[in-house]
Scaffold this motif. Structure first.
Motif: not given
Length: 222
Positions: A80, A83-84, A86-88, A90-91, A98, A105, A152
């Motif tokens: 989890s 996954s969070r 990866r989304e973060t 990607a911004e 990154r 993070e 990741l």
């Protein structure tokens, strides 16, 4: 090799797989609640069974014991969190950005909480002691549990190398492993250096200092 969650569910025959998945999740949720409470990771199997509202027989149909349950919880927490992240990340507009965002993070997420633990913080932090023990006692199991995070980070390193943001010749796999260890250890062991935790609990300054060290090293470059 299948994850501990997959192995637990797979012990049930296919027609009842969906029910087995729900049973496994109820045991995991019960264990997380106990970790968030006074028991911490010292909960017993009997406490998990009682809180889940299921039977001891059902528990042992899905898990061989507490250690396997803890492995499943660790894998869930890592998955989890990855996954969070990866989304973060990607911004960010490029791979080096990154990579910095991942470092800062993940460092923040690994910080011990300064206030009462939320369910989200339990997912990320509740397994910290077990993860550290696993890294020492069973590195292979630890490697499997942390695979989503490793994958990741290695992807981001590969992208940075392709962009020319990193020096050539680095072993990306070894670099990813060293970075993960540095981030996790630094976030939990700031007391060693006498560093204080910021009042907001974010540890932003320490995370940025770690990124600067990782990105630029210790020596002057010609």
């Amino acid at each position: 090799m299948a994850s501990w969650r997959e192995q637990a569910v797979a012990r049930s025959v296919d027609p009842v797989r969906a029910r087995a998945e729900k049973r496994v999740q109820r045991f995991l949720d019960a264990a997380l609640e106990l970790i968030a409470g006074e028991s911490g990771k010292d909960f017993t199997v009997q406490e998990v069974v009682r809180k889940s509202g299921q039977s001891l027989r059902s528990f042992y149909q899905n898990f061989s014991g507490k250690h396997e349950l803890l492995l499943a919880l660790l894998e869930e927490a890592v998955y989890s969190t990855a996954s969070r992240l990866r989304e973060t990340v990607a911004e960010e507009p490029d791979a080096l950005s990154r990579l910095r965002r991942f470092t800062v993070e993940y460092h923040r997420l690994c910080r011990p909480p300064t206030e009462a633990r939320s369910q989200r913080s339990v997912e990320i932090l509740g397994m910290a002691d077990f993860a550290q023990q696993l890294l020492t006692d069973d590195p292979k199991e630890a490697s499997r549990a942390f695979a989503p995070m490793f994958v990741l980070l290695e992807e981001i390193l590969d992208e940075a190398a392709a962009e020319g943001s990193m020096r050539a010749g680095l072993d990306q796999r070894a670099t990813a492993g060293a970075m993960l260890q540095a981030i996790m250890f630094n976030s939990f062991a700031l007391a060693i250096s006498g560093s204080s935790v910021r009042s907001d609990g974010e540890g932003g300054e320490q995370a940025e200092a770690l990124w600067d060290l990782l990105a630029h090293g210790l020596t002057h470059h010609p």
